[in-house]
Design a protein around this motif. Structure first.
Motif, PDB file in Angstrom:
ATOM      1  N   HIS A  78       0.827  -1.212   0.000  1.00 27.49           N
ATOM      2  CA  HIS A  78       0.000   0.000   0.000  1.00 27.49           C
ATOM      3  C   HIS A  78       0.856   1.255   0.000  1.00 27.49           C
ATOM      4  CE1 HIS A  78      -1.741   3.456   2.093  1.00 27.49           C
ATOM      5  NE2 HIS A  78      -2.724   3.244   1.239  1.00 27.49           N
ATOM      6  N   ASN A  79       1.851   1.301   0.897  1.00 29.25           N
ATOM      7  CA  ASN A  79       2.665   2.510   0.992  1.00 29.25           C
ATOM      8  C   ASN A  79       3.521   2.728  -0.249  1.00 29.25           C
ATOM      9  OD1 ASN A  79       1.525   2.672   3.540  1.00 29.25           O
ATOM     10  ND2 ASN A  79       3.425   3.326   4.514  1.00 29.25           N
ATOM     11  N   LEU A  80       3.899   1.632  -0.908  1.00 25.81           N
ATOM     12  CA  LEU A  80       4.619   1.767  -2.170  1.00 25.81           C
ATOM     13  C   LEU A  80       3.694   2.388  -3.216  1.00 25.81           C
ATOM     14  CD1 LEU A  80       7.337   1.170  -3.560  1.00 25.81           C
ATOM     15  CD2 LEU A  80       6.363  -1.008  -4.309  1.00 25.81           C
ATOM     16  N   GLY A  81       2.439   1.949  -3.218  1.00 18.58           N
ATOM     17  CA  GLY A  81       1.456   2.562  -4.105  1.00 18.58           C
ATOM     18  C   GLY A  81       1.303   4.044  -3.825  1.00 18.58           C
ATOM     19  N   TYR A  82       1.290   4.394  -2.538  1.00 21.66           N
ATOM     20  CA  TYR A  82       1.191   5.802  -2.141  1.00 21.66           C
ATOM     21  C   TYR A  82       2.379   6.599  -2.671  1.00 21.66           C
ATOM     22  CZ  TYR A  82       0.996   9.930   0.873  1.00 21.66           C
ATOM     23  OH  TYR A  82       0.965  11.225   1.339  1.00 21.66           O
ATOM     24  N   CYS A  83       3.575   6.003  -2.584  1.00 21.35           N
ATOM     25  CA  CYS A  83       4.780   6.672  -3.096  1.00 21.35           C
ATOM     26  C   CYS A  83       4.646   6.953  -4.591  1.00 21.35           C
ATOM     27  CB  CYS A  83       6.012   5.808  -2.842  1.00 21.35           C
ATOM     28  SG  CYS A  83       6.542   5.698  -1.121  1.00 21.35           S
ATOM     29  N   TYR A  84       4.213   5.951  -5.336  1.00 23.88           N
ATOM     30  CA  TYR A  84       4.059   6.131  -6.782  1.00 23.88           C
ATOM     31  C   TYR A  84       2.950   7.134  -7.099  1.00 23.88           C
ATOM     32  CZ  TYR A  84       7.250   2.413  -8.271  1.00 23.88           C
ATOM     33  OH  TYR A  84       8.370   1.661  -8.537  1.00 23.88           O
ATOM     34  N   GLU A  85       1.878   7.103  -6.334  1.00 20.56           N
ATOM     35  CA  GLU A  85       0.761   8.015  -6.602  1.00 20.56           C
ATOM     36  C   GLU A  85       1.156   9.473  -6.385  1.00 20.56           C
ATOM     37  OE1 GLU A  85      -3.898   8.844  -5.319  1.00 20.56           O
ATOM     38  OE2 GLU A  85      -2.751   7.303  -4.278  1.00 20.56           O
ATOM     39  N   ASN A  86       1.987   9.711  -5.374  1.00 21.38           N
ATOM     40  CA  ASN A  86       2.318  11.084  -4.985  1.00 21.38           C
ATOM     41  C   ASN A  86       3.735  11.510  -5.353  1.00 21.38           C
ATOM     42  OD1 ASN A  86      -0.168  11.935  -3.253  1.00 21.38           O
ATOM     43  ND2 ASN A  86       0.334   9.861  -2.565  1.00 21.38           N
ATOM     44  N   GLY A  87       4.475  10.618  -6.025  1.00 14.23           N
ATOM     45  CA  GLY A  87       5.848  10.959  -6.390  1.00 14.23           C
ATOM     46  C   GLY A  87       6.739  11.146  -5.178  1.00 14.23           C
ATOM     47  N   MET A  88       6.536  10.325  -4.157  1.00 14.51           N
ATOM     48  CA  MET A  88       7.318  10.435  -2.930  1.00 14.51           C
ATOM     49  C   MET A  88       8.518   9.491  -2.984  1.00 14.51           C
ATOM     50  SD  MET A  88       6.233   9.774   1.035  1.00 14.51           S
ATOM     51  CE  MET A  88       6.971   8.140   1.078  1.00 14.51           C
ATOM     52  N   GLY A  89       9.696  10.053  -3.126  1.00 15.78           N
ATOM     53  CA  GLY A  89      10.912   9.255  -3.175  1.00 15.78           C
ATOM     54  C   GLY A  89      11.142   8.570  -4.501  1.00 15.78           C
ATOM     55  N   THR A  90      10.270   8.825  -5.456  1.00 14.21           N
ATOM     56  CA  THR A  90      10.368   8.217  -6.781  1.00 14.21           C
ATOM     57  C   THR A  90       9.576   9.063  -7.770  1.00 14.21           C
ATOM     58  OG1 THR A  90      10.120   6.128  -8.000  1.00 14.21           O
ATOM     59  CG2 THR A  90       8.326   6.741  -6.509  1.00 14.21           C
ATOM     60  N   THR A  91       9.625   8.698  -9.034  1.00  9.49           N
ATOM     61  CA  THR A  91       8.855   9.411 -10.052  1.00  9.49           C
ATOM     62  C   THR A  91       7.378   9.039  -9.949  1.00  9.49           C
ATOM     63  OG1 THR A  91      10.773   9.330 -11.535  1.00  9.49           O
ATOM     64  CG2 THR A  91       8.639   9.845 -12.527  1.00  9.49           C
ATOM     65  N   LYS A  92       6.511  10.025 -10.051  1.00 13.91           N
ATOM     66  CA  LYS A  92       5.074   9.778  -9.973  1.00 13.91           C
ATOM     67  C   LYS A  92       4.632   8.863 -11.111  1.00 13.91           C
ATOM     68  CE  LYS A  92       0.643  12.206  -9.554  1.00 13.91           C
ATOM     69  NZ  LYS A  92      -0.009  13.521  -9.377  1.00 13.91           N
ATOM     70  N   ASP A  93       3.842   7.844 -10.770  1.00 10.98           N
ATOM     71  CA  ASP A  93       3.383   6.879 -11.773  1.00 10.98           C
ATOM     72  C   ASP A  93       2.062   6.288 -11.275  1.00 10.98           C
ATOM     73  OD1 ASP A  93       2.931   4.597 -13.400  1.00 10.98           O
ATOM     74  OD2 ASP A  93       5.079   4.415 -13.813  1.00 10.98           O
ATOM     75  N   GLU A  94       0.944   6.805 -11.779  1.00  6.41           N
ATOM     76  CA  GLU A  94      -0.364   6.378 -11.289  1.00  6.41           C
ATOM     77  C   GLU A  94      -0.696   4.937 -11.667  1.00  6.41           C
ATOM     78  OE1 GLU A  94      -3.238   9.283 -12.526  1.00  6.41           O
ATOM     79  OE2 GLU A  94      -2.702  10.661 -10.896  1.00  6.41           O
ATOM     80  N   VAL A  95      -0.151   4.459 -12.775  1.00  5.46           N
ATOM     81  CA  VAL A  95      -0.396   3.069 -13.174  1.00  5.46           C
ATOM     82  C   VAL A  95       0.267   2.114 -12.181  1.00  5.46           C
ATOM     83  CG1 VAL A  95      -0.006   1.312 -14.943  1.00  5.46           C
ATOM     84  CG2 VAL A  95      -0.691   3.624 -15.610  1.00  5.46           C
ATOM     85  N   LYS A  96       1.515   2.399 -11.815  1.00  2.93           N
ATOM     86  CA  LYS A  96       2.200   1.565 -10.823  1.00  2.93           C
ATOM     87  C   LYS A  96       1.523   1.681  -9.459  1.00  2.93           C
ATOM     88  CE  LYS A  96       6.815   1.257 -12.872  1.00  2.93           C
ATOM     89  NZ  LYS A  96       8.262   1.556 -12.711  1.00  2.93           N
ATOM     90  N   ALA A  97       1.049   2.882  -9.139  1.00  2.00           N
ATOM     91  CA  ALA A  97       0.323   3.069  -7.879  1.00  2.00           C
ATOM     92  C   ALA A  97      -0.890   2.145  -7.843  1.00  2.00           C
ATOM     93  CB  ALA A  97      -0.114   4.520  -7.728  1.00  2.00           C
ATOM     94  N   PHE A  98      -1.657   2.152  -8.927  1.00  2.60           N
ATOM     95  CA  PHE A  98      -2.838   1.290  -9.018  1.00  2.60           C
ATOM     96  C   PHE A  98      -2.449  -0.175  -8.865  1.00  2.60           C
ATOM     97  CE2 PHE A  98      -5.311  -1.568 -11.727  1.00  2.60           C
ATOM     98  CZ  PHE A  98      -6.553  -1.462 -11.132  1.00  2.60           C
ATOM     99  N   GLN A  99      -1.387  -0.604  -9.521  1.00  2.00           N
ATOM    100  CA  GLN A  99      -0.970  -2.006  -9.481  1.00  2.00           C
ATOM    101  C   GLN A  99      -0.602  -2.449  -8.069  1.00  2.00           C
ATOM    102  OE1 GLN A  99       2.172  -1.841 -12.393  1.00  2.00           O
ATOM    103  NE2 GLN A  99       0.777  -2.163 -14.128  1.00  2.00           N
ATOM    104  N   TRP A 100       0.075  -1.566  -7.327  1.00  2.00           N
ATOM    105  CA  TRP A 100       0.463  -1.931  -5.962  1.00  2.00           C
ATOM    106  C   TRP A 100      -0.719  -1.854  -5.003  1.00  2.00           C
ATOM    107  CZ3 TRP A 100       4.255  -4.893  -4.859  1.00  2.00           C
ATOM    108  CH2 TRP A 100       5.381  -4.923  -5.672  1.00  2.00           C
TER     109      TRP A 100
END
Length: 220
Positions: A78-100
């Motif tokens: 879940h928190n990895l998805g949050y990181c991808y959704e908000n670009g926290m510590g990584t590049t923002k990627d809503e598709v990866k956020a959804f997958q996680w």
């Protein structure tokens, strides 16, 4: 032996966190994480994200969430998805956020189920699908997540992804409100004020509006 050691360090970390000794808690979580404990890895990620017992470092938080997630930990996913959704510590990627979020939700993580529902509701990282949003809100709400209970109430009140049912809307707002959700409390007040799914009751409406306001002030 490794599992016993990493598990012991995880428990010690939790103990130190209760005692408000954040530095020792972080050190124990880190030892647990380095020995491959996926919950320990998640906790180290939380420490780096929030600066608990160590210097705040969102990139390190992301890396530890990634390790935890790849190991199958639902909270880490879940928190990895949050990181991808908000670009926290990584590049923002809503598709990866959804997958996680999906992996987390399928593993039974309540907040993962809620956020997956939000992705389907808004079309973030996936095609918008209000029926799937409703189904994931329902799973999360039945597990006790107050935000999901509030959103489920909205679905029933407005016929989003399901048949409109003001009685069920009221029931889910009530559950959300009783768990302290200030949005649930506000909408419950509206139900009592306007007779949505229940009998009009100005006194109860005022009570829940006041509770909602108290929650907002506490949140701020």
């Amino acid at each position: 032996m490794e599992n016993i050691y990493s598990g012991t360090q995880l428990v010690l970390g939790s103990f130190y966190e209760i005692l408000k000794n954040e530095e020792k808690a972080f050190q124990c979580y880190l030892k647990s994480a380095e020995w491959g404990n996926h919950m320990g890895q998640y906790n180290v990620g939380c420490c780096y994200q929030n600066g608990i017992g160590t210097i705040k470092d969102e990139e390190k938080a992301f890396q530890w969430y990634l390790k935890s997630a790849e190991g199958g930990n639902g909270n880490g996913q879940h928190n990895l998805g949050y990181c991808y959704e908000n670009g926290m510590g990584t590049t923002k990627d809503e598709v990866k956020a959804f997958q996680w979020y999906l992996k987390s939700a399928e593993g039974g993580c309540l907040i993962g189920q809620f956020n997956l529902g939000s992705c389907y509701s808004d079309g973030r990282g996936t095609i918008k699908d209000e029926e799937k949003a409703f189904q994931w809100y329902l799973k999360s709400a039945e597990g006790g997540d107050s935000d999901a209970q509030f959103n489920l109430g909205c679905c029933y009140e407005n016929g989003i992804g399901t048949i409109k049912d003001e009685g069920k809307a009221f029931q889910w707002y009530l559950k959300s409100a009783e768990r302290g959700n200030f949005m649930g409390r506000y909408n419950l007040g509206c139900c009592y004020r306007n007779g949505i799914g229940t009998t009009k009751d100005e006194k109860k409406a005022s009570h829940w509006y006041m509770k909602s306001a108290e929650g907002i002030l506490g949140y701020m």
